[in-house]
Enzyme design. Structure first.
Site, PDB file in Angstrom:
ATOM      1  CG  ASP A 129      -1.823   1.108   1.409  1.00 24.94           C
ATOM      2  OD1 ASP A 129      -2.016   1.863   0.439  1.00 24.94           O
ATOM      3  OD2 ASP A 129      -2.351   1.281   2.524  1.00 24.94           O
ATOM      4  CE  LYS A 168      -3.537   5.148   0.738  1.00 22.67           C
ATOM      5  NZ  LYS A 168      -2.900   4.350   1.791  1.00 22.67           N
ATOM      6  CB  ILE A 172       5.412  12.266 -14.525  1.00 23.60           C
ATOM      7  CG1 ILE A 172       6.809  11.694 -14.278  1.00 23.60           C
ATOM      8  CG2 ILE A 172       5.328  13.731 -14.111  1.00 23.60           C
ATOM      9  CD1 ILE A 172       7.876  12.342 -15.147  1.00 23.60           C
ATOM     10  N   PRO A 173       3.596   9.746 -15.429  1.00 25.15           N
ATOM     11  CG  PRO A 173       1.966   9.823 -17.122  1.00 25.15           C
ATOM     12  CD  PRO A 173       2.802  10.712 -16.257  1.00 25.15           C
ATOM     13  CG  ASN A 174       9.255   7.543 -17.878  1.00 24.25           C
ATOM     14  OD1 ASN A 174       9.192   6.495 -18.526  1.00 24.25           O
ATOM     15  ND2 ASN A 174      10.400   8.033 -17.441  1.00 24.25           N
ATOM     16  CD  GLN A 234     -11.065   3.427   9.946  1.00 20.58           C
ATOM     17  OE1 GLN A 234     -11.642   4.297   9.308  1.00 20.58           O
ATOM     18  NE2 GLN A 234     -10.019   2.758   9.481  1.00 20.58           N
ATOM     19  N   GLY A 260      -7.118  -3.796  10.477  1.00 23.95           N
ATOM     20  CA  GLY A 260      -5.890  -3.592  11.238  1.00 23.95           C
ATOM     21  C   GLY A 260      -6.073  -3.878  12.710  1.00 23.95           C
TER      22      GLY A 260
HETATM   23  O1  C5P Z   1      -6.656  -0.409  12.261  1.00 19.90           O
HETATM   24  P1  C5P Z   1      -7.677  -0.243  11.159  1.00 19.90           P
HETATM   25  O2  C5P Z   1      -8.562  -1.442  10.944  1.00 19.90           O
HETATM   26  O3  C5P Z   1      -8.458   1.049  11.280  1.00 19.90           O
HETATM   27  O4  C5P Z   1      -6.763  -0.140   9.851  1.00 19.90           O
HETATM   28  C1  C5P Z   1      -7.289   0.148   8.595  1.00 19.90           C
HETATM   29  C2  C5P Z   1      -6.178   0.216   7.575  1.00 19.90           C
HETATM   30  O5  C5P Z   1      -6.723   0.651   6.345  1.00 19.90           O
HETATM   31  C3  C5P Z   1      -5.037   1.168   7.908  1.00 19.90           C
HETATM   32  O6  C5P Z   1      -3.821   0.632   7.355  1.00 19.90           O
HETATM   33  C4  C5P Z   1      -5.440   2.450   7.194  1.00 19.90           C
HETATM   34  O7  C5P Z   1      -4.327   3.238   6.847  1.00 19.90           O
HETATM   35  C5  C5P Z   1      -6.111   1.865   5.949  1.00 19.90           C
HETATM   36  N1  C5P Z   1      -7.058   2.780   5.312  1.00 19.90           N
HETATM   37  C6  C5P Z   1      -8.179   3.290   5.958  1.00 19.90           C
HETATM   38  N2  C5P Z   1      -9.041   4.119   5.299  1.00 19.90           N
HETATM   39  C7  C5P Z   1      -8.816   4.453   4.026  1.00 19.90           C
HETATM   40  C8  C5P Z   1      -7.711   3.947   3.342  1.00 19.90           C
HETATM   41  C9  C5P Z   1      -6.843   3.091   4.022  1.00 19.90           C
HETATM   42  O8  C5P Z   1      -8.404   2.976   7.119  1.00 19.90           O
HETATM   43  N3  C5P Z   1      -9.680   5.205   3.398  1.00 19.90           N
END
Ligand code: C5P
Length: 232
Positions: free
Chosen positions: A59, A61, A65-67, A190, A210
């Site tokens: 992960d 991300k 630039i494309p190249n 979250q 996580g």
């Molecule tokens: O610990 P938890 O279950 O919250 O972890 C979720 C994982 O998903 C983390 O690695 C977090 O960076 C990733 N993530 C997220 N939300 C997003 C994109 C990625 O929680 N929109």
């Protein structure tokens, strides 16, 4: 590829990550390695976890630039990861170049997933700072469509968006969804969460989990519960 639970290994060192993975004796969870661990330990951590028999979602991300993205993806492909990602904001030219870079001489390649708008970006900031004046759900869906048109395999999205993504981009376009919590568990930072069972019901293809697993008293039991609820 079938439905699977991806464990977000958000550790800051190889020792912490391997100590966590050592708890698993029977199964080999699909593992997500993010920027923190990768920047701390480098590509060797990917090789080491791969050699232990785990599938890997790297992960990182990418957005350039494309190249540059094409050449970087070729390196990740040689690392033999199973899934990697980039920002759809890099445009279709960048996504197409990424796919070219990822594809190995024998035609195989890791799955390539797009990040649309990060969930940390609010509609207000998107309008004020990025000058994007459309509703955020429309922006997310438009970026998902761009990713599908570029030939990518899917997007990272909230479980709440998974059904709409499938409707817009097709049933086989993958949805990889974080923000998963057990019904009786801690939500933490979250905001919009779903249980593994709900994520299954609305059609997520992969859930990224996580802390409900890594911070559990018994991580193996928590992982198995996740698999039971999500995969069945
Ligand atoms: O610990 P938890 O279950 O919250 O972890 C979720 C994982 O998903 C983390 O690695 C977090 O960076 C990733 N993530 C997220 N939300 C997003 C994109 C990625 O929680 N929109």
């Amino acid at each position: 590829m079938g439905k699977d639970v991806i464990v977000a290994c958000d550790f800051s060192s190889k020792e912490a990550c391997l100590a966590f993975l050592d708890k698993f004796s029977g199964e080999k969870p699909f593992v997500k390695i993010g920027m923190e661990l990768f920047y701390a330990e480098g590509p060797s951590i990917v090789r080491e976890i791969k050699a232990r028999g785990h599938k890997i979602f790297l992960d990182l991300k990418l957005h350039d630039i494309p190249n540059t993205v094409k050449k970087s993806m070729a390196v990740l492909s040689k690392l033999d990861v199973d899934m990697c990602n980039l920002h759809a904001a890099g445009t279709r030219a960048m996504m197409e170049a990424a796919l070219e870079g990822l594809t190995r001489p024998d035609g195989t390649r890791p799955l390539l997933i797009a990040v649309t708008q990060l969930t940390s970006t609010s509609e207000e900031r998107m309008k004020d700072e990025l000058l994007i004046n459309e509703p955020i759900d429309r922006v997310v869906m438009h970026y998902a469509e761009n990713a599908a048109k570029a030939g990518l395999d899917g997007v990272v999205c909230s479980p709440l968006e998974a059904a709409k993504v499938h409707e817009t981009c097709g049933a086989s376009f993958l949805t990889v969804t974080p923000g998963v919590r057990f019904a009786d568990g801690d939500i933490g930072d979250q905001v919009r969460v779903m249980t593994p069972a709900q994520a299954k019901e609305i059609g997520s293809d992969y859930i990224v989990v996580g802390r409900p697993i890594t911070a559990a008293e018994d991580p193996v039991a928590a992982y198995q519960r996740c698999v039971r609820e999500f995969v069945g």
